[in-house]
Design an enzyme around this catalytic site. Structure first.
Site, short mmCIF file in Angstrom:
data_model
loop_
_atom_site.label_atom_id
_atom_site.label_comp_id
_atom_site.label_asym_id
_atom_site.label_seq_id
_atom_site.Cartn_x
_atom_site.Cartn_y
_atom_site.Cartn_z
N VAL A 1 0.84 -1.20 0.00
CA VAL A 1 0.00 0.00 0.00
C VAL A 1 0.88 1.25 0.00
O VAL A 1 1.84 1.35 0.78
CB VAL A 1 -0.93 0.01 1.23
N LYS A 2 0.54 2.18 -0.89
CA LYS A 2 1.25 3.47 -0.96
C LYS A 2 0.41 4.53 -0.27
O LYS A 2 -0.77 4.72 -0.60
CB LYS A 2 1.47 3.86 -2.42
N ILE A 3 1.04 5.25 0.65
CA ILE A 3 0.36 6.28 1.43
C ILE A 3 1.12 7.60 1.24
O ILE A 3 2.36 7.61 1.29
CB ILE A 3 0.34 5.90 2.93
#
Ligand code: G3P
Length: 234
Positions: free
Chosen positions: A91-93
């Site tokens: 997941v990219k945040i």
């Protein structure tokens, strides 16, 4: 050094949602995964879920998927959902205050997640403090803005190595093979390359020139697998 999904090797990703290209690149054997972002997915006719699932079927390695929400609960909800879309999703945040809180929560649940849209050593160190799986400094966008994106990335790598952080430095927004070369020289953990830079990485004019010479010299000698010279087609 590489620590995100295995050890003792660097990671090379491609930054695209083009499934035909991904299939071709996967056959080359040199890519370790695929990165995406909202802009890349918006260029397709598919949902983010469909894009991630389709990429995951075509590669042996992680698919990076970026949350769209900008509040903590929204990012956490999307991160949990993305994590369930395929066996190997990261997941990219975004590097915002809310993003760091969402990161802390997702990592606390054992979900692999890291920080993107990142432009400074400080942002990178804060992400590593929250056990980010990766940080993605935007080399090209920093350089476009008149800053030294390569040096920022080198400095992040040096800080992580000095502290012994397990977070992978994943250089993103790489504009050309010259930038990729400098990142390789610095021993940056991982790079994600757009298709144009990935494809150009295989090319050198001296390779083309050398092959033309070998073809000329071979001429009409025929099949190199023939059993003996009498089968020569001359
Ligand atoms: O995917 C993140 C990053 O690689 C985006 O690059 O070319 O849009 O600056 P770019």
């Amino acid at each position: 050094m590489c620590r995100a999904t295995d050890t003792l090797r660097m990671h090379l990703y491609v930054d695209t949602a083009d499934l035909d290209l991904i299939e071709t690149y996967a056959r080359s054997g040199v890519i370790d995964g695929v990165t995406t972002n909202p802009s890349i997915v918006a260029e397709t006719e598919y949902t983010y879920h469909e894009v991630v699932a389709s990429i995951a079927e075509r590669i042996d390695g992680p698919v990076f998927a970026q949350v769209i929400a900008d509040d903590v609960s929204g990012m956490v909800e999307q991160g949990r959902a993305y994590d369930a879309w395929a066996p190997d999703v990261i997941v990219k945040i975004p590097a915002t205050t809310a993003g760091y809180e969402a990161l802390d929560r997702l990592r606390g649940e054992g979900i692999r997640a890291g920080v993107t849209v990142l432009f400074s050593v400080s942002q990178a160190v804060l992400a590593a403090k929250n056990d980010a799986t990766f940080v993605a400094p935007y080399v090209g966008r920093l350089t476009d803005a008149g800053e030294d994106g390569l040096q920022v990335t080198r400095d992040i790598q040096a800080a992580f190595d000095a502290y012994g952080f397990d977070t992978e430095v994943l250089a993103a927004s790489v504009r050309n093979t010259q930038q990729a070369r400098e990142l390789y020289r610095a021993g940056v953990d991982a790079l994600t390359l757009p298709p144009s830079v990935f494809e150009a990485s295989f090319d050198h004019h001296k390779t083309d020139e050398g092959l033309a010479g070998f073809r000329d010299d071979w001429g009409d000698r025929g099949d190199p697998l023939r059993a003996d010279a009498s089968e020569d087609q001359r």
